[in-house]
Design a protein around this motif. Structure first.
Motif, PDB file in Angstrom:
ATOM      1  N   ARG A 307      39.209  59.330 -36.330  1.00 51.54           N
ATOM      2  CA  ARG A 307      38.708  58.288 -35.421  1.00 51.54           C
ATOM      3  C   ARG A 307      38.516  56.973 -36.160  1.00 51.54           C
ATOM      4  O   ARG A 307      38.810  55.900 -35.622  1.00 51.54           O
ATOM      5  CB  ARG A 307      37.381  58.726 -34.798  1.00 51.54           C
ATOM      6  N   ARG A 308      38.003  57.048 -37.371  1.00 54.22           N
ATOM      7  CA  ARG A 308      37.736  55.822 -38.123  1.00 54.22           C
ATOM      8  C   ARG A 308      39.031  55.062 -38.417  1.00 54.22           C
ATOM      9  O   ARG A 308      39.101  53.853 -38.236  1.00 54.22           O
ATOM     10  CB  ARG A 308      37.000  56.174 -39.435  1.00 54.22           C
ATOM     11  N   PHE A 309      40.062  55.778 -38.857  1.00 58.35           N
ATOM     12  CA  PHE A 309      41.325  55.128 -39.159  1.00 58.35           C
ATOM     13  C   PHE A 309      41.997  54.592 -37.892  1.00 58.35           C
ATOM     14  O   PHE A 309      42.547  53.482 -37.883  1.00 58.35           O
ATOM     15  CB  PHE A 309      42.271  56.106 -39.868  1.00 58.35           C
ATOM     16  N   ILE A 310      41.962  55.380 -36.829  1.00 55.04           N
ATOM     17  CA  ILE A 310      42.606  54.950 -35.575  1.00 55.04           C
ATOM     18  C   ILE A 310      41.904  53.727 -35.014  1.00 55.04           C
ATOM     19  O   ILE A 310      42.546  52.749 -34.590  1.00 55.04           O
ATOM     20  CB  ILE A 310      42.588  56.094 -34.543  1.00 55.04           C
ATOM     21  N   ALA A 311      40.575  53.743 -35.001  1.00 58.41           N
ATOM     22  CA  ALA A 311      39.824  52.607 -34.473  1.00 58.41           C
ATOM     23  C   ALA A 311      40.064  51.356 -35.297  1.00 58.41           C
ATOM     24  O   ALA A 311      40.273  50.260 -34.751  1.00 58.41           O
ATOM     25  CB  ALA A 311      38.335  52.944 -34.425  1.00 58.41           C
ATOM     26  N   ALA A 312      40.046  51.491 -36.622  1.00 59.69           N
ATOM     27  CA  ALA A 312      40.282  50.329 -37.490  1.00 59.69           C
ATOM     28  C   ALA A 312      41.665  49.746 -37.254  1.00 59.69           C
ATOM     29  O   ALA A 312      41.847  48.517 -37.207  1.00 59.69           O
ATOM     30  CB  ALA A 312      40.127  50.733 -38.954  1.00 59.69           C
ATOM     31  N   ALA A 313      42.665  50.620 -37.078  1.00 56.27           N
ATOM     32  CA  ALA A 313      44.023  50.138 -36.839  1.00 56.27           C
ATOM     33  C   ALA A 313      44.116  49.395 -35.515  1.00 56.27           C
ATOM     34  O   ALA A 313      44.746  48.331 -35.427  1.00 56.27           O
ATOM     35  CB  ALA A 313      44.997  51.316 -36.859  1.00 56.27           C
ATOM     36  N   LYS A 314      43.496  49.933 -34.485  1.00 57.96           N
ATOM     37  CA  LYS A 314      43.572  49.286 -33.169  1.00 57.96           C
ATOM     38  C   LYS A 314      42.898  47.918 -33.199  1.00 57.96           C
ATOM     39  O   LYS A 314      43.394  46.953 -32.592  1.00 57.96           O
ATOM     40  CB  LYS A 314      42.913  50.181 -32.117  1.00 57.96           C
ATOM     41  N   VAL A 315      41.783  47.815 -33.918  1.00 52.51           N
ATOM     42  CA  VAL A 315      41.081  46.533 -34.015  1.00 52.51           C
ATOM     43  C   VAL A 315      41.950  45.499 -34.728  1.00 52.51           C
ATOM     44  O   VAL A 315      42.134  44.371 -34.251  1.00 52.51           O
ATOM     45  CB  VAL A 315      39.736  46.711 -34.753  1.00 52.51           C
ATOM     46  N   GLN A 316      42.502  45.875 -35.890  1.00 54.57           N
ATOM     47  CA  GLN A 316      43.299  44.910 -36.648  1.00 54.57           C
ATOM     48  C   GLN A 316      44.583  44.540 -35.925  1.00 54.57           C
ATOM     49  O   GLN A 316      44.990  43.375 -35.928  1.00 54.57           O
ATOM     50  CB  GLN A 316      43.639  45.471 -38.027  1.00 54.57           C
ATOM     51  N   VAL A 317      45.214  45.507 -35.279  1.00 53.92           N
ATOM     52  CA  VAL A 317      46.450  45.213 -34.540  1.00 53.92           C
ATOM     53  C   VAL A 317      46.158  44.280 -33.372  1.00 53.92           C
ATOM     54  O   VAL A 317      46.945  43.363 -33.079  1.00 53.92           O
ATOM     55  CB  VAL A 317      47.108  46.523 -34.075  1.00 53.92           C
ATOM     56  N   ALA A 318      45.042  44.495 -32.691  1.00 57.64           N
ATOM     57  CA  ALA A 318      44.677  43.598 -31.589  1.00 57.64           C
ATOM     58  C   ALA A 318      44.441  42.174 -32.105  1.00 57.64           C
ATOM     59  O   ALA A 318      44.890  41.199 -31.485  1.00 57.64           O
ATOM     60  CB  ALA A 318      43.433  44.121 -30.877  1.00 57.64           C
ATOM     61  N   ARG A 319      43.743  42.058 -33.231  1.00 60.55           N
ATOM     62  CA  ARG A 319      43.479  40.730 -33.800  1.00 60.55           C
ATOM     63  C   ARG A 319      44.770  40.066 -34.277  1.00 60.55           C
ATOM     64  O   ARG A 319      45.019  38.887 -33.995  1.00 60.55           O
ATOM     65  CB  ARG A 319      42.493  40.855 -34.955  1.00 60.55           C
ATOM     66  N   ARG A 349      53.665  41.844 -24.196  1.00 58.33           N
ATOM     67  CA  ARG A 349      53.630  43.208 -24.715  1.00 58.33           C
ATOM     68  C   ARG A 349      52.424  43.407 -25.625  1.00 58.33           C
ATOM     69  O   ARG A 349      51.737  44.431 -25.563  1.00 58.33           O
ATOM     70  CB  ARG A 349      54.941  43.496 -25.460  1.00 58.33           C
ATOM     71  N   LEU A 350      52.129  42.430 -26.464  1.00 54.05           N
ATOM     72  CA  LEU A 350      50.997  42.552 -27.379  1.00 54.05           C
ATOM     73  C   LEU A 350      49.668  42.546 -26.631  1.00 54.05           C
ATOM     74  O   LEU A 350      48.724  43.251 -27.017  1.00 54.05           O
ATOM     75  CB  LEU A 350      51.039  41.424 -28.412  1.00 54.05           C
ATOM     76  N   VAL A 351      49.577  41.769 -25.564  1.00 49.55           N
ATOM     77  CA  VAL A 351      48.353  41.751 -24.759  1.00 49.55           C
ATOM     78  C   VAL A 351      48.116  43.116 -24.123  1.00 49.55           C
ATOM     79  O   VAL A 351      46.996  43.644 -24.127  1.00 49.55           O
ATOM     80  CB  VAL A 351      48.434  40.642 -23.685  1.00 49.55           C
ATOM     81  N   VAL A 352      49.171  43.715 -23.584  1.00 46.60           N
ATOM     82  CA  VAL A 352      49.033  45.020 -22.937  1.00 46.60           C
ATOM     83  C   VAL A 352      48.680  46.097 -23.951  1.00 46.60           C
ATOM     84  O   VAL A 352      47.782  46.921 -23.720  1.00 46.60           O
ATOM     85  CB  VAL A 352      50.326  45.385 -22.180  1.00 46.60           C
ATOM     86  N   ILE A 353      49.350  46.108 -25.095  1.00 45.01           N
ATOM     87  CA  ILE A 353      49.029  47.098 -26.124  1.00 45.01           C
ATOM     88  C   ILE A 353      47.582  46.950 -26.580  1.00 45.01           C
ATOM     89  O   ILE A 353      46.889  47.935 -26.844  1.00 45.01           O
ATOM     90  CB  ILE A 353      49.992  46.963 -27.323  1.00 45.01           C
ATOM     91  N   GLY A 354      47.096  45.703 -26.646  1.00 46.07           N
ATOM     92  CA  GLY A 354      45.715  45.479 -27.038  1.00 46.07           C
ATOM     93  C   GLY A 354      44.705  46.118 -26.100  1.00 46.07           C
ATOM     94  O   GLY A 354      43.586  46.439 -26.508  1.00 46.07           O
ATOM     95  N   ALA A 355      45.108  46.336 -24.837  1.00 45.86           N
ATOM     96  CA  ALA A 355      44.192  46.912 -23.854  1.00 45.86           C
ATOM     97  C   ALA A 355      44.390  48.409 -23.653  1.00 45.86           C
ATOM     98  O   ALA A 355      43.468  49.104 -23.208  1.00 45.86           O
ATOM     99  CB  ALA A 355      44.361  46.197 -22.505  1.00 45.86           C
ATOM    100  N   LEU A 356      45.559  48.939 -23.968  1.00 42.26           N
ATOM    101  CA  LEU A 356      45.841  50.347 -23.723  1.00 42.26           C
ATOM    102  C   LEU A 356      44.991  51.249 -24.613  1.00 42.26           C
ATOM    103  O   LEU A 356      44.858  51.011 -25.815  1.00 42.26           O
ATOM    104  CB  LEU A 356      47.319  50.641 -23.973  1.00 42.26           C
ATOM    105  N   HIS A 357      44.423  52.286 -24.013  1.00 44.85           N
ATOM    106  CA  HIS A 357      43.629  53.287 -24.741  1.00 44.85           C
ATOM    107  C   HIS A 357      42.475  52.664 -25.528  1.00 44.85           C
ATOM    108  O   HIS A 357      42.114  53.142 -26.605  1.00 44.85           O
ATOM    109  CB  HIS A 357      44.515  54.101 -25.680  1.00 44.85           C
ATOM    110  N   GLY A 358      41.921  51.601 -25.006  1.00 48.58           N
ATOM    111  CA  GLY A 358      40.761  50.995 -25.637  1.00 48.58           C
ATOM    112  C   GLY A 358      41.048  49.623 -26.197  1.00 48.58           C
ATOM    113  O   GLY A 358      41.963  49.464 -27.002  1.00 48.58           O
ATOM    114  N   ASP A 359      40.274  48.635 -25.754  1.00 50.49           N
ATOM    115  CA  ASP A 359      40.470  47.274 -26.249  1.00 50.49           C
ATOM    116  C   ASP A 359      39.741  47.081 -27.579  1.00 50.49           C
ATOM    117  O   ASP A 359      39.169  48.021 -28.146  1.00 50.49           O
ATOM    118  CB  ASP A 359      40.025  46.244 -25.205  1.00 50.49           C
ATOM    119  N   LEU A 360      39.761  45.853 -28.072  1.00 52.38           N
ATOM    120  CA  LEU A 360      39.176  45.549 -29.377  1.00 52.38           C
ATOM    121  C   LEU A 360      37.695  45.899 -29.412  1.00 52.38           C
ATOM    122  O   LEU A 360      37.217  46.530 -30.376  1.00 52.38           O
ATOM    123  CB  LEU A 360      39.398  44.074 -29.705  1.00 52.38           C
TER     124      LEU A 360
END
Length: 378
Positions: A307-319, A349-360
């Motif tokens: 969870r920690r790695f996945i969450a960190a990746a989603k945050v940085q990718v969104a930013r 595409r980047l905006v949608v990915i940022g929201a899929l399965h949890g936003d920043l």
């Protein structure tokens, strides 16, 4: 982070890049039917990427999934690779009985079956336990009623992997079940929608849908941990897809700065614009590093570490996605916002990915929760 592909992974990347580029060229020249392109996915073995060889797969993991997803993001493909290959396939392999696996997984790998998850509900805010959809047993059958929100690629699917509550209160982590529901079952209503970036999706309503009790996947009432891991696999794949979109957008912007002239010189020679391009490159490499870390973390047994790695990746990718998208539009000027030009499509595409399965914000909270020290606070 030192992340180097081995020989097999490099061959996979090159094959996926050629296939994705060809698929996009075909789509822009003479659009082909989605099922035909899906069959070509299968012919290359990409649909069995995460499945065992016993079920017609290649035995790949998170890294291999990320590699293919990155090339799909680079070409803006909308096929159900992430929902089916990254999420549904491994979930069926993990929870399905031998007969279910034998029936479903070879068909999935061959491209004869499209399965997509239907987990999230209106007002659930990414919480997989917030399930109001009910599953009521009636003899040897189960009656499912409820609603699901933004089910990606549902209009193209043959089977829906539906989460429903057999017991417990709303939000209770216990009592959740997964059911395989054919899309043509009486009572299944799909209201087709198109996401901002052009993906097919649907709002799903289940009006007293009746399925056999054998349609349940895994043990009764204990589906949540497997669902969470499957969604983490999907998030890891999406971060790879986002990296592909960011890389393509960066290349597009760099080429524009090299060719667009002002005051008799390419605007890429202006120092302020060079600095902006360098900042975009730094953001891209940050996203690439965390996406690789997430891809390797999906197979980690420790759920908290994953969870920690996945969450960190989603945050940085969104930013990174937000920064690169905004910078690209700024450097292109007004033409970057037109539908005819690629920059705007990549930003969508980047905006949608940022929201899929949890936003920043969601994943920031998730990361913070996974790193809090155990024990009482003073």
């Amino acid at each position: 982070m030192d992340f180097i592909l081995n020989e097999e992974q490099t061959l996979l990347r090159d094959m996926a890049a050629r296939f994705a580029a060809d698929a996009r060229a075909r789509q822009e020249k003479t659009p082909e039917a989605p099922d035909r392109r899906w069959s070509r996915f299968a012919e290359l073995g990409l649909l069995g990427l995460t499945l065992s060889e016993a079920h017609g797969g290649l035995g790949g993991g998170g890294v291999e999934t990320m590699i293919v997803a990155e090339e799909m993001g680079r070409q803006l493909l909308t096929d159900p690779f992430v929902p089916t290959v990254a999420v549904a396939g491994p979930l069926i392999a993990a929870l399905g009985e031998a007969t279910q696996q034998a029936q479903l997984l070879p068909a999935l790998a061959a491209g004869d079956l499209v399965v997509v998850p239907a987990f999230l509900e209106p007002e659930a805010r990414y919480d997989l336990a917030q399930v109001a959809t009910t599953a009521r047993a009636e003899g040897e059958r189960v009656v499912i009623s409820g609603r699901k929100a933004v089910v990606l690629n549902a209009p193209e699917a043959d089977l829906l992997l539906v989460s429903a509550r057999a017991s417990g209160a709303h939000g209770d982590p216990e009592g959740l079940c997964l059911y395989l529901v054919p899309t043509r079952t009486p009572g299944v209503v799909l209201r087709a929608i198109t996401t901002l970036d052009g993906r097919p999706a649907a709002e799903l309503t289940l009006n007293a849908v009746t399925v056999e009790a054998t349609a349940r996947l895994g043990p009764a009432g204990a589906a949540l941990p497997a669902m969470e891991q499957a969604v983490d696999r999907g998030v890891a794949a999406l971060t790879g897809e986002a990296v592909g979109a960011m890389a393509a957008l960066f290349d597009l912007t760099a080429e524009y700065l090299r060719t667009r002239k002002q005051f008799g010189a390419p605007i890429g020679k202006f120092q302020a614009l060079q600095h902006k391009l360098v900042d975009m490159k730094v953001a891209l490499e940050l996203a690439r590093s965390v996406a690789a870390a997430a891809a390797m973390a999906v197979d980690v047994a420790d759920a908290e570490v994953r969870r920690r790695f996945i969450a960190a990746a989603k945050v940085q990718v969104a930013r990174s996605g937000r920064f690169i998208g905004q910078a690209a539009i700024q450097l292109h000027g007004a033409m970057g916002m037109t539908d005819e030009y690629g920059a705007g499509r990549y930003l969508k595409r980047l905006v949608v990915i940022g929201a899929l399965h949890g936003d920043l914000a969601h994943h920031l909270e998730r990361f913070a929760a996974s790193t809090e020290p155990a024990g009482p606070r003073h």
